[in-house]
Design a protein around this motif. Structure first.
Motif, PDB file in Angstrom:
ATOM      1  N   MET A   1       0.830  -1.190   0.000  1.00  0.00           N
ATOM      2  CA  MET A   1       0.000   0.000   0.000  1.00  0.00           C
ATOM      3  C   MET A   1       0.865   1.240   0.000  1.00  0.00           C
ATOM      4  N   HIS A   2       0.336   2.275  -0.579  1.00  0.00           N
ATOM      5  CA  HIS A   2       1.027   3.552  -0.661  1.00  0.00           C
ATOM      6  C   HIS A   2       1.167   4.188   0.718  1.00  0.00           C
ATOM      7  N   VAL A   3       2.337   4.729   0.996  1.00  0.00           N
ATOM      8  CA  VAL A   3       2.536   5.506   2.210  1.00  0.00           C
ATOM      9  C   VAL A   3       2.976   6.907   1.818  1.00  0.00           C
ATOM     10  N   THR A   4       2.576   7.885   2.622  1.00  0.00           N
ATOM     11  CA  THR A   4       2.975   9.264   2.379  1.00  0.00           C
ATOM     12  C   THR A   4       4.426   9.459   2.804  1.00  0.00           C
ATOM     13  N   ALA A   5       4.991  10.582   2.449  1.00  0.00           N
ATOM     14  CA  ALA A   5       6.360  10.892   2.859  1.00  0.00           C
ATOM     15  C   ALA A   5       6.463  10.953   4.382  1.00  0.00           C
ATOM     16  N   GLU A   6       5.446  11.504   5.038  1.00  0.00           N
ATOM     17  CA  GLU A   6       5.451  11.586   6.501  1.00  0.00           C
ATOM     18  C   GLU A   6       5.368  10.196   7.125  1.00  0.00           C
ATOM     19  N   GLU A   7       4.553   9.323   6.544  1.00  0.00           N
ATOM     20  CA  GLU A   7       4.447   7.951   7.037  1.00  0.00           C
ATOM     21  C   GLU A   7       5.749   7.195   6.823  1.00  0.00           C
ATOM     22  N   ASP A   8       6.371   7.416   5.675  1.00  0.00           N
ATOM     23  CA  ASP A   8       7.651   6.780   5.371  1.00  0.00           C
ATOM     24  C   ASP A   8       8.700   7.190   6.402  1.00  0.00           C
ATOM     25  N   ALA A   9       8.737   8.468   6.718  1.00  0.00           N
ATOM     26  CA  ALA A   9       9.693   8.962   7.702  1.00  0.00           C
ATOM     27  C   ALA A   9       9.416   8.354   9.075  1.00  0.00           C
ATOM     28  N   LEU A  10       8.152   8.185   9.413  1.00  0.00           N
ATOM     29  CA  LEU A  10       7.807   7.573  10.691  1.00  0.00           C
ATOM     30  C   LEU A  10       8.223   6.103  10.725  1.00  0.00           C
ATOM     31  N   VAL A  37       1.575  12.868  15.369  1.00  0.00           N
ATOM     32  CA  VAL A  37       2.075  11.585  14.876  1.00  0.00           C
ATOM     33  C   VAL A  37       1.027  10.471  15.050  1.00  0.00           C
ATOM     34  N   ARG A  38       0.094  10.640  15.977  1.00  0.00           N
ATOM     35  CA  ARG A  38      -0.885   9.584  16.259  1.00  0.00           C
ATOM     36  C   ARG A  38      -1.706   9.162  15.032  1.00  0.00           C
ATOM     37  N   PRO A  39      -2.228  10.097  14.238  1.00  0.00           N
ATOM     38  CA  PRO A  39      -2.972   9.656  13.042  1.00  0.00           C
ATOM     39  C   PRO A  39      -2.097   8.885  12.050  1.00  0.00           C
ATOM     40  N   ARG A  40      -0.815   9.222  11.984  1.00  0.00           N
ATOM     41  CA  ARG A  40       0.102   8.487  11.099  1.00  0.00           C
ATOM     42  C   ARG A  40       0.317   7.072  11.605  1.00  0.00           C
ATOM     43  N   VAL A  41       0.457   6.925  12.923  1.00  0.00           N
ATOM     44  CA  VAL A  41       0.614   5.587  13.508  1.00  0.00           C
ATOM     45  C   VAL A  41      -0.613   4.748  13.182  1.00  0.00           C
ATOM     46  N   GLN A  42      -1.801   5.329  13.373  1.00  0.00           N
ATOM     47  CA  GLN A  42      -3.032   4.596  13.099  1.00  0.00           C
ATOM     48  C   GLN A  42      -3.161   4.249  11.616  1.00  0.00           C
ATOM     49  N   ALA A  43      -2.812   5.195  10.756  1.00  0.00           N
ATOM     50  CA  ALA A  43      -2.889   4.939   9.311  1.00  0.00           C
ATOM     51  C   ALA A  43      -1.941   3.807   8.912  1.00  0.00           C
ATOM     52  N   LEU A  44      -0.733   3.820   9.449  1.00  0.00           N
ATOM     53  CA  LEU A  44       0.228   2.768   9.123  1.00  0.00           C
ATOM     54  C   LEU A  44      -0.200   1.422   9.696  1.00  0.00           C
ATOM     55  N   SER A  45      -0.876   1.450  10.819  1.00  0.00           N
ATOM     56  CA  SER A  45      -1.419   0.214  11.380  1.00  0.00           C
ATOM     57  C   SER A  45      -2.533  -0.333  10.493  1.00  0.00           C
ATOM     58  N   ARG A  46      -3.424   0.534  10.056  1.00  0.00           N
ATOM     59  CA  ARG A  46      -4.513   0.102   9.152  1.00  0.00           C
ATOM     60  C   ARG A  46      -3.966  -0.441   7.840  1.00  0.00           C
ATOM     61  N   LYS A  47      -2.882   0.156   7.364  1.00  0.00           N
ATOM     62  CA  LYS A  47      -2.270  -0.286   6.108  1.00  0.00           C
ATOM     63  C   LYS A  47      -1.440  -1.550   6.288  1.00  0.00           C
ATOM     64  N   GLY A  48      -1.220  -1.950   7.545  1.00  0.00           N
ATOM     65  CA  GLY A  48      -0.468  -3.170   7.817  1.00  0.00           C
ATOM     66  C   GLY A  48       1.033  -2.986   7.957  1.00  0.00           C
ATOM     67  N   TRP A  49       1.517  -1.765   7.940  1.00  0.00           N
ATOM     68  CA  TRP A  49       2.956  -1.525   8.048  1.00  0.00           C
ATOM     69  C   TRP A  49       3.447  -1.578   9.484  1.00  0.00           C
ATOM     70  N   LEU A  50       2.609  -1.134  10.432  1.00  0.00           N
ATOM     71  CA  LEU A  50       2.953  -1.194  11.847  1.00  0.00           C
ATOM     72  C   LEU A  50       2.008  -2.158  12.538  1.00  0.00           C
ATOM     73  N   VAL A  51       2.549  -2.901  13.491  1.00  0.00           N
ATOM     74  CA  VAL A  51       1.767  -3.886  14.232  1.00  0.00           C
ATOM     75  C   VAL A  51       1.973  -3.622  15.717  1.00  0.00           C
ATOM     76  N   PHE A  52       0.885  -3.633  16.477  1.00  0.00           N
ATOM     77  CA  PHE A  52       0.959  -3.495  17.930  1.00  0.00           C
ATOM     78  C   PHE A  52       1.070  -4.885  18.540  1.00  0.00           C
ATOM     79  N   ASP A  53       1.989  -5.048  19.501  1.00  0.00           N
ATOM     80  CA  ASP A  53       2.068  -6.330  20.200  1.00  0.00           C
ATOM     81  C   ASP A  53       1.205  -6.273  21.463  1.00  0.00           C
TER      82      ASP A  53
END
Length: 79
Positions: A1-10, A37-53
């Protein structure tokens, strides 16, 4: 999935923290980088790039771990 430049940096920031042996959370990232940064974390989680343990720490989806640390936009990310 596409990530924004801000998401990529995160993603790169999270990867750097993981390599340094830290376990970042959404709260620790917000403390460090600001609440925006919180909306970026959530967006990356929805996109599957970040996972919460189970402890609410973040980890990267295995494909994201291979991303080159080429950007330093977020909080002066260190390699």
């Amino acid at each position: 999935m596409h990530v924004t430049a801000e998401e990529d940096a995160l993603l790169i920031r999270v990867a750097a923290q993981l390599r340094a042996g830290r376990s970042p959370t959404a709260d620790s990232l917000a403390d460090e980088l600001g609440d925006e940064v919180r909306p970026r974390v959530q967006a990356l989680s929805r996109k599957g790039w970040l996972v919460f343990d189970a402890e609410h720490s973040l980890t990267l989806f295995p494909g994201a771990q291979a991303a080159p640390p080429s950007r330093r936009d977020v909080g002066g990310a260190e390699a």
